[in-house]
Motif scaffolding. Structure first.
Motif, PDB file in Angstrom:
ATOM      1  N   LYS A  30      32.505  14.416 -25.285  1.00 12.90           N
ATOM      2  CA  LYS A  30      32.058  15.791 -25.050  1.00 12.90           C
ATOM      3  C   LYS A  30      30.638  15.841 -24.503  1.00 12.90           C
ATOM      4  CE  LYS A  30      34.989  17.617 -28.697  1.00 12.90           C
ATOM      5  NZ  LYS A  30      35.061  18.303 -29.988  1.00 12.90           N
ATOM      6  N   LYS A  31      30.036  14.667 -24.270  1.00 11.20           N
ATOM      7  CA  LYS A  31      28.661  14.587 -23.776  1.00 11.20           C
ATOM      8  C   LYS A  31      28.623  13.911 -22.418  1.00 11.20           C
ATOM      9  CE  LYS A  31      26.845  13.860 -28.440  1.00 11.20           C
ATOM     10  NZ  LYS A  31      26.126  12.921 -29.300  1.00 11.20           N
ATOM     11  N   VAL A  32      27.569  14.189 -21.653  1.00 14.58           N
ATOM     12  CA  VAL A  32      27.317  13.474 -20.410  1.00 14.58           C
ATOM     13  C   VAL A  32      27.021  12.019 -20.761  1.00 14.58           C
ATOM     14  CG1 VAL A  32      25.704  13.223 -18.471  1.00 14.58           C
ATOM     15  CG2 VAL A  32      26.452  15.499 -19.192  1.00 14.58           C
ATOM     16  N   ALA A  33      27.574  11.085 -19.990  1.00 20.93           N
ATOM     17  CA  ALA A  33      27.286   9.658 -20.176  1.00 20.93           C
ATOM     18  C   ALA A  33      26.158   9.272 -19.231  1.00 20.93           C
ATOM     19  CB  ALA A  33      28.522   8.825 -19.896  1.00 20.93           C
ATOM     20  N   ASN A  34      25.078   8.779 -19.782  1.00 18.81           N
ATOM     21  CA  ASN A  34      23.953   8.282 -18.991  1.00 18.81           C
ATOM     22  C   ASN A  34      24.086   6.768 -18.906  1.00 18.81           C
ATOM     23  OD1 ASN A  34      22.295  10.794 -18.627  1.00 18.81           O
ATOM     24  ND2 ASN A  34      22.548  10.770 -20.846  1.00 18.81           N
ATOM     25  N   LEU A  35      24.411   6.283 -17.703  1.00 17.96           N
ATOM     26  CA  LEU A  35      24.636   4.857 -17.502  1.00 17.96           C
ATOM     27  C   LEU A  35      23.395   4.185 -16.953  1.00 17.96           C
ATOM     28  CD1 LEU A  35      28.110   4.832 -15.684  1.00 17.96           C
ATOM     29  CD2 LEU A  35      27.636   5.019 -18.116  1.00 17.96           C
ATOM     30  N   ARG A  36      23.267   2.898 -17.290  1.00 17.50           N
ATOM     31  CA  ARG A  36      22.273   2.021 -16.671  1.00 17.50           C
ATOM     32  C   ARG A  36      23.043   0.831 -16.114  1.00 17.50           C
ATOM     33  NH1 ARG A  36      19.798   2.513 -21.686  1.00 17.50           N
ATOM     34  NH2 ARG A  36      20.060   0.298 -22.007  1.00 17.50           N
ATOM     35  N   LEU A  37      22.968   0.646 -14.793  1.00 11.72           N
ATOM     36  CA  LEU A  37      23.623  -0.478 -14.136  1.00 11.72           C
ATOM     37  C   LEU A  37      22.589  -1.557 -13.870  1.00 11.72           C
ATOM     38  CD1 LEU A  37      25.670   1.413 -11.382  1.00 11.72           C
ATOM     39  CD2 LEU A  37      26.272   1.042 -13.781  1.00 11.72           C
ATOM     40  N   SER A  38      22.958  -2.797 -14.118  1.00  9.22           N
ATOM     41  CA  SER A  38      22.094  -3.940 -13.803  1.00  9.22           C
ATOM     42  C   SER A  38      22.922  -4.968 -13.056  1.00  9.22           C
ATOM     43  CB  SER A  38      21.507  -4.548 -15.077  1.00  9.22           C
ATOM     44  OG  SER A  38      20.646  -3.635 -15.720  1.00  9.22           O
ATOM     45  N   PHE A  39      22.372  -5.444 -11.931  1.00 11.10           N
ATOM     46  CA  PHE A  39      23.030  -6.437 -11.088  1.00 11.10           C
ATOM     47  C   PHE A  39      22.306  -7.768 -11.243  1.00 11.10           C
ATOM     48  CE2 PHE A  39      23.949  -2.340  -9.262  1.00 11.10           C
ATOM     49  CZ  PHE A  39      25.259  -2.435  -8.844  1.00 11.10           C
ATOM     50  N   TYR A  40      23.067  -8.829 -11.488  1.00 10.15           N
ATOM     51  CA  TYR A  40      22.515 -10.169 -11.699  1.00 10.15           C
ATOM     52  C   TYR A  40      23.000 -11.096 -10.592  1.00 10.15           C
ATOM     53  CZ  TYR A  40      21.427  -8.337 -16.282  1.00 10.15           C
ATOM     54  OH  TYR A  40      20.930  -7.560 -17.309  1.00 10.15           O
ATOM     55  N   PHE A  41      22.106 -11.961 -10.111  1.00  8.22           N
ATOM     56  CA  PHE A  41      22.397 -12.850  -8.995  1.00  8.22           C
ATOM     57  C   PHE A  41      22.149 -14.304  -9.382  1.00  8.22           C
ATOM     58  CE2 PHE A  41      20.990  -8.754  -7.501  1.00  8.22           C
ATOM     59  CZ  PHE A  41      22.001  -8.385  -6.636  1.00  8.22           C
ATOM     60  N   GLU A  42      22.714 -15.215  -8.620  1.00 13.58           N
ATOM     61  CA  GLU A  42      22.544 -16.641  -8.883  1.00 13.58           C
ATOM     62  C   GLU A  42      21.144 -17.133  -8.538  1.00 13.58           C
ATOM     63  OE1 GLU A  42      24.679 -20.874  -7.688  1.00 13.58           O
ATOM     64  OE2 GLU A  42      25.402 -19.026  -6.802  1.00 13.58           O
ATOM     65  N   ASP A  43      20.567 -16.596  -7.476  1.00 17.25           N
ATOM     66  CA  ASP A  43      19.331 -17.185  -6.954  1.00 17.25           C
ATOM     67  C   ASP A  43      18.171 -16.205  -6.793  1.00 17.25           C
ATOM     68  OD1 ASP A  43      20.465 -15.715  -4.953  1.00 17.25           O
ATOM     69  OD2 ASP A  43      20.353 -17.278  -3.426  1.00 17.25           O
ATOM     70  N   LYS A  44      18.248 -15.051  -7.431  1.00 18.71           N
ATOM     71  CA  LYS A  44      17.124 -14.117  -7.371  1.00 18.71           C
ATOM     72  C   LYS A  44      17.106 -13.247  -8.625  1.00 18.71           C
ATOM     73  CE  LYS A  44      19.301 -10.463  -4.645  1.00 18.71           C
ATOM     74  NZ  LYS A  44      19.149  -9.622  -3.478  1.00 18.71           N
ATOM     75  N   ASP A  45      16.003 -12.567  -8.827  1.00 19.07           N
ATOM     76  CA  ASP A  45      15.841 -11.727 -10.007  1.00 19.07           C
ATOM     77  C   ASP A  45      16.848 -10.571  -9.998  1.00 19.07           C
ATOM     78  OD1 ASP A  45      13.732 -13.250 -10.925  1.00 19.07           O
ATOM     79  OD2 ASP A  45      12.202 -11.955 -10.041  1.00 19.07           O
ATOM     80  N   PRO A  46      17.246 -10.119 -11.186  1.00 15.71           N
ATOM     81  CA  PRO A  46      18.200  -9.006 -11.259  1.00 15.71           C
ATOM     82  C   PRO A  46      17.587  -7.693 -10.781  1.00 15.71           C
ATOM     83  CG  PRO A  46      17.440  -9.610 -13.452  1.00 15.71           C
ATOM     84  CD  PRO A  46      16.849 -10.614 -12.509  1.00 15.71           C
ATOM     85  N   ILE A  47      18.460  -6.783 -10.415  1.00 15.16           N
ATOM     86  CA  ILE A  47      18.095  -5.398 -10.139  1.00 15.16           C
ATOM     87  C   ILE A  47      18.607  -4.623 -11.338  1.00 15.16           C
ATOM     88  CG2 ILE A  47      18.364  -3.432  -8.596  1.00 15.16           C
ATOM     89  CD1 ILE A  47      19.084  -5.491  -6.382  1.00 15.16           C
ATOM     90  N   GLU A  48      17.697  -4.059 -12.118  1.00 13.61           N
ATOM     91  CA  GLU A  48      18.081  -3.495 -13.413  1.00 13.61           C
ATOM     92  C   GLU A  48      17.818  -1.996 -13.518  1.00 13.61           C
ATOM     93  OE1 GLU A  48      17.445  -6.860 -16.618  1.00 13.61           O
ATOM     94  OE2 GLU A  48      15.599  -6.559 -15.452  1.00 13.61           O
ATOM     95  N   ASN A  49      18.547  -1.389 -14.446  1.00 14.82           N
ATOM     96  CA  ASN A  49      18.344  -0.006 -14.879  1.00 14.82           C
ATOM     97  C   ASN A  49      18.541   1.034 -13.780  1.00 14.82           C
ATOM     98  OD1 ASN A  49      17.806  -0.793 -17.567  1.00 14.82           O
ATOM     99  ND2 ASN A  49      15.755  -1.400 -16.925  1.00 14.82           N
ATOM    100  N   ILE A  50      19.584   0.869 -12.992  1.00 18.71           N
ATOM    101  CA  ILE A  50      19.974   1.888 -12.016  1.00 18.71           C
ATOM    102  C   ILE A  50      20.653   3.011 -12.801  1.00 18.71           C
ATOM    103  CG2 ILE A  50      21.364   2.388  -9.976  1.00 18.71           C
ATOM    104  CD1 ILE A  50      19.074   0.302  -9.561  1.00 18.71           C
ATOM    105  N   GLN A  51      20.157   4.222 -12.675  1.00 22.46           N
ATOM    106  CA  GLN A  51      20.647   5.365 -13.452  1.00 22.46           C
ATOM    107  C   GLN A  51      21.809   6.075 -12.738  1.00 22.46           C
ATOM    108  OE1 GLN A  51      19.035   6.042 -16.529  1.00 22.46           O
ATOM    109  NE2 GLN A  51      17.992   4.130 -16.019  1.00 22.46           N
ATOM    110  N   VAL A  52      22.883   6.293 -13.499  1.00 22.44           N
ATOM    111  CA  VAL A  52      24.047   7.034 -13.003  1.00 22.44           C
ATOM    112  C   VAL A  52      24.547   7.919 -14.137  1.00 22.44           C
ATOM    113  CG1 VAL A  52      26.413   6.861 -12.126  1.00 22.44           C
ATOM    114  CG2 VAL A  52      24.725   5.167 -11.426  1.00 22.44           C
ATOM    115  N   LYS A  53      24.942   9.148 -13.822  1.00 24.38           N
ATOM    116  CA  LYS A  53      25.485  10.071 -14.833  1.00 24.38           C
ATOM    117  C   LYS A  53      26.964  10.310 -14.570  1.00 24.38           C
ATOM    118  CE  LYS A  53      21.263  12.670 -15.621  1.00 24.38           C
ATOM    119  NZ  LYS A  53      20.996  12.793 -17.021  1.00 24.38           N
TER     120      LYS A  53
END
Length: 123
Positions: free
Chosen positions: A38-61
């Motif tokens: 019954k609530k909005v879901a606040n998502l955080r997406l994080s992408f992880y790679f083999e040879d570089k730093d992750p891209i973290e905390n992408i916000q999606v509702k």
């Protein structure tokens, strides 16, 4: 009624396919999320790679009692970031309410194109 789903989902097998110019179908990957709460879901997406730093905390509702398909090949749907084509990555999805998620890929690089969902882990 209890909330359905989990708060953390992990998809370890991402590799955005290169689009095939000879196909009418667009090669892509997508994260499909169902929010039955019954609530909005606040998502955080994080992408992880083999040879570089992750891209973290992408916000999606995701609105209450809705399903949303988030295309990984569309930067406007994932916080403006560009995931490189043909690069192995993993995706972590965190939500403040329980959700159900799956991950799919349409690969048109072969005449015997494939659509499948990835193995996942949730807790």
């Amino acid at each position: 009624m209890t909330e359905e789903g989990k708060n953390v989902w992990i998809f370890p097998d991402g590799e955005l396919p290169v689009p095939d110019s000879d196909s009418d179908l667009v090669a892509h990957e997508a994260l499909m999320v169902l929010n039955t709460s019954k609530k909005v879901a606040n998502l955080r997406l994080s992408f992880y790679f083999e040879d570089k730093d992750p891209i973290e905390n992408i916000q999606v509702k995701i609105e209450s009692k809705r399903v949303k398909c988030i295309r990984i090949d569309r930067p406007e749907e994932i916080g403006g970031i560009q995931i490189p084509k043909s690069t192995q990555y993993a995706l972590r999805v965190e939500s403040d309410v329980k959700i159900t998620a799956t991950f799919g890929r349409l690969d048109t690089t072969s005449e015997k194109m494939a659509f499948y969902t990835s193995a996942w882990y949730c807790h």
